[in-house]
Design an enzyme around this catalytic site. Structure first.
Site, PDB file in Angstrom:
ATOM      1  CG  HIS A   1      -1.840  -1.156   1.251  1.00  0.00           C
ATOM      2  ND1 HIS A   1      -1.597  -2.275   2.016  1.00  0.00           N
ATOM      3  CD2 HIS A   1      -2.989  -1.404   0.584  1.00  0.00           C
ATOM      4  CE1 HIS A   1      -2.560  -3.150   1.828  1.00  0.00           C
ATOM      5  NE2 HIS A   1      -3.420  -2.648   0.962  1.00  0.00           N
TER       6      HIS A   1
ATOM      7  CG  ASP B   1      -2.362   3.553   3.513  1.00  0.00           C
ATOM      8  OD1 ASP B   1      -2.597   4.598   4.153  1.00  0.00           O
ATOM      9  OD2 ASP B   1      -3.166   2.624   3.427  1.00  0.00           O
TER      10      ASP B   1
ATOM     11  CG  ASP C   1      -5.397   5.508   2.736  1.00  0.00           C
ATOM     12  OD1 ASP C   1      -4.953   5.620   3.901  1.00  0.00           O
ATOM     13  OD2 ASP C   1      -6.083   4.542   2.358  1.00  0.00           O
ATOM     14  CG  HIS C   2      -6.259   9.803   8.046  1.00  0.00           C
ATOM     15  ND1 HIS C   2      -7.155   8.920   8.592  1.00  0.00           N
ATOM     16  CD2 HIS C   2      -6.453  10.991   8.699  1.00  0.00           C
ATOM     17  CE1 HIS C   2      -7.847   9.529   9.538  1.00  0.00           C
ATOM     18  NE2 HIS C   2      -7.453  10.784   9.625  1.00  0.00           N
ATOM     19  N   GLY C   3      -6.199  11.379   4.668  1.00  0.00           N
ATOM     20  CA  GLY C   3      -6.910  12.579   4.244  1.00  0.00           C
ATOM     21  C   GLY C   3      -7.882  12.302   3.115  1.00  0.00           C
TER      22      GLY C   3
ATOM     23  N   GLY D   1      -9.337   9.390   2.322  1.00  0.00           N
ATOM     24  CA  GLY D   1     -10.464   8.598   2.806  1.00  0.00           C
ATOM     25  C   GLY D   1     -11.444   9.417   3.631  1.00  0.00           C
TER      26      GLY D   1
ATOM     27  CB  THR E   1      -8.947   1.809  10.122  1.00  0.00           C
ATOM     28  OG1 THR E   1      -8.243   0.627   9.741  1.00  0.00           O
ATOM     29  CG2 THR E   1      -9.140   1.813  11.621  1.00  0.00           C
ATOM     30  CB  SER E   2     -10.591   6.676   8.865  1.00  0.00           C
ATOM     31  OG  SER E   2      -9.272   6.819   9.338  1.00  0.00           O
TER      32      SER E   2
ATOM     33  N   GLY F   1     -12.926  -1.749  17.751  1.00  0.00           N
ATOM     34  CA  GLY F   1     -11.587  -1.638  17.197  1.00  0.00           C
ATOM     35  C   GLY F   1     -10.525  -2.353  17.998  1.00  0.00           C
TER      36      GLY F   1
END
Length: 583
Positions: free
Chosen positions: A219, A396, A398-400, A402, A442-443, A484
């Site tokens: 990823h 990876d 991609d938090h922002g 996602g 996850t988020s 979680g």
């Protein structure tokens, strides 16, 4: 660089549309779902293997749907787990009456979303088994093998499970053989440069020119060690030594071996490397059983490769050799319906629930809830790049992205719910479902769960009070923690959410005005989020690269702090406007 796309936000959907149009002999789209089942639908009496994860890894997942392999595939956005809703819909459509195996690589978001889908399916009477693949030897030591990531070894494990199901094995046996295959599989990879998401101006990470990075994740997670460039012969030594180091004492030498390209390292280079790997493996006593060299589990345009060894025995060897016929992988003469001949009727997984009639006070407050959800979305959009940069330090990146997808979908869903006369519960429930479904990962599932739980606690009848809101936030934090399975100090969103809930309860006990209590809680949340910087992550994708994360705060905690701070400002503005209108 990904050169061909329309809108980065629709990249996955456009890929699915094109794939379905190109391969109608093999797959069919599931209505209102992000994935496929085999053309013609599920086979009655056959165990169904449903595989999935984030897109960007083709031919993994959808490329191997067909006889002898998978019965269904569900895809999330680039490098993001598919949502629990999407997993559920694909699994329901693939179910032929003999049970379903849900399979994926071992990543936190996938475990949460596939697990939630499994619970929902079981509640409806479907027998479901969940198996995750743990083949990446670089991501955890041998005594913590259950914590390892799933990389290219997913291919061999899925292949053997699919062959077992195709041959008529029952659900217990398919699960057992799949776990056996996973326990026999070891992979190690190397990167020469990172991959670039569609629309991004730069890669998630770079390897310095003239160097190689060992222990990469698929990823875009950076590797665990770096060295100067080495020729193919030395690279072959490194790869072979790593995977052979954990050869089981019971192994008789037979092995399924993959040399896998990650996207930008093409076939000619792979064959050069194989010319060095193959004699080393034979010299070590490995009996190569139909080895594969090519692109089997990619990572967009990442430059790199991995070596996988699955040790075979009398049970696994026939499964590895068994025929398969899929869009991206063919072996022998696989025939659909050679054992199972009747088609099953797919269940409708899109039924809608009746909406509760909301009381006038809750309908009024629902409009405020919509404003706050819109504030959440605007805040995420403003800080999207920063959140991605924080996440890319050990994850990876991609938090922002996602969070942006999820929050925009949540806003749209909330608008529809308000227009339909929904109360707070209806609006937050719709927002949570849309957030989880669109964000994935996850988020996505945790934020969706948080919004839904807060809405469930507040209800559709009574006005929102500080005491009720504090109870609702606490209920949300408890559910997030329970589901979680994270603890305080694990360096997650929870490290900021629990202090926020604590402070909000304190404000309620002190009978503070709602806006003052929220502001104090947001300040506590921000302090707690910043305090995650020196922590070592114990769960999630950052865990394998824990030391790289030290000194950088957790992206989930930071995004929460930014959001509750902005919501506090909006609440204050809303209250001021209400006072002015009533004076």
């Amino acid at each position: 660089m990904t050169h061909i796309y329309n809108d980065p936000d629709t990249f996955k959907s456009d890929v699915l549309t094109g794939f379905a149009a190109a391969h109608p002999r093999y797959v069919e789209r599931v209505p209102e779902a992000s994935g496929f089942v085999r053309a013609g639908g599920p086979l009655a009496g056959k165990v169904s293997l449903v595989i999935g994860g984030g897109s960007g890894h083709y031919p993994s997942y959808n490329g191997v749907v067909g006889p002898g392999f998978a019965d269904g595939a569900v895809l999330g956005d680039i490098f993001a787990s598919p949502s629990a809703e999407q997993v559920y819909r694909i699994a329901r459509a693939a179910h032929g009456g003999a049970g379903v195996v849900l399979a994926f690589g071992n990543y936190a978001g996938d475990r949460l979303n596939f697990g939630a889908a499994a619970e929902r399916l079981r509640a409806e009477g479907v027998d479901v088994r969940v198996v995750w693949v743990t083949d990446d030897v670089a991501s955890a030591p041998p005594d913590a093998g259950e914590d390892r990531r799933g990389i290219a070894g997913t291919f061999t494990v899925y292949k053997m499970a699919g062959a077992a199901a195709e041959a008529g094995s029952d659900l217990d046996e398919v699960e057992r053989l799949m776990r056996h295959a996973n326990a026999s599989t070891y992979s190690f990879g190397v990167a020469f440069d990172g991959c670039t998401l569609p629309g991004a101006s730069d890669a998630l990470f770079h390897v310095k020119a003239g160097q190689v990075d060992f222990g990469l994740g698929i990823h875009g997670e950076p590797g665990i060690s770096t060295t100067d460039w080495i020729p193919a012969a030395e690279l072959a030594d490194q790869l072979a030594d790593q995977v052979l180091a954990e050869r089981p004492t019971s192994a008789d030498g037979r092995a399924a071996v993959l040399l896998n390209g990650l996207g930008a390292t093409k076939y000619e280079e792979l064959y050069v490397l194989w010319s060095e790997v193959e004699p080393r493996l034979r010299a070590a006593g490995v009996d190569l059983v139909e080895p594969e060299v090519g692109e089997l589990v990619t990572s967009l345009d990442m430059a790199g490769c991995s070596l996988t060894v699955t040790w075979l025995d009398d049970e696994l060897a026939p499964l590895w050799r068994a025929p398969a016929d899929t869009p991206a992988y063919r072996r022998g003469q696989a025939t659909a319906g050679s054992v199972f001949t009747e088609r099953a009727v797919s269940a409708d997984a899109t039924a809608k629930e009746a909406q509760e009639t909301a009381g006038p006070a809750s309908r009024r407050d629902a409009k405020v809830a919509l404003e706050l959800i819109a504030t959440l979305a605007a805040t995420v959009e403003e800080h999207k790049e920063r959140l991605g940069e924080i996440d890319a330090v050990a994850g990876d990146g991609d938090h922002g992205i996602g969070m942006s997808r999820g929050s925009r979908a949540a806003t749209e869903a909330a608008e529809v719910a308000v227009a339909a006369g929904g109360g707070v519960r209806s609006v937050l429930g719709a927002a949570g479902a849309a957030f989880g479904d669109r964000a994935g990962g996850t988020s996505g599932i945790l934020w969706g769960m948080l919004l839904d739980t807060v809405g469930e606690s507040l209800g559709n009848q009574d006005p929102v009070t500080l005491g009720g809101l504090a109870e609702a936030v606490r209920a949300g934090a408890t559910r997030v923690q329970t589901f979680g399975r994270a603890e305080l100090g694990d360096k997650t969103m929870l490290d900021a959410l629990c202090p926020f809930a604590d402070a909000l309860e304190q404000g309620a006990e002190a009978a503070l005005p709602l806006t003052k209590a929220w502001q104090a809680a947001a300040e506590a949340c921000t302090r707690a989020a910043e305090a995650t910087a020196p922590m070592v992550p114990k769960v999630g994708r950052a865990r394998p690269l824990a030391e790289r994360s030290v000194g950088t705060p957790d992206p989930g905690a930071i995004s929460l702090a930014l959001i509750v701070t902005a919501i506090g400002a909006q609440l204050d503005q809303t209250c001021q406007t209400t006072l002015e209108e009533s004076s």
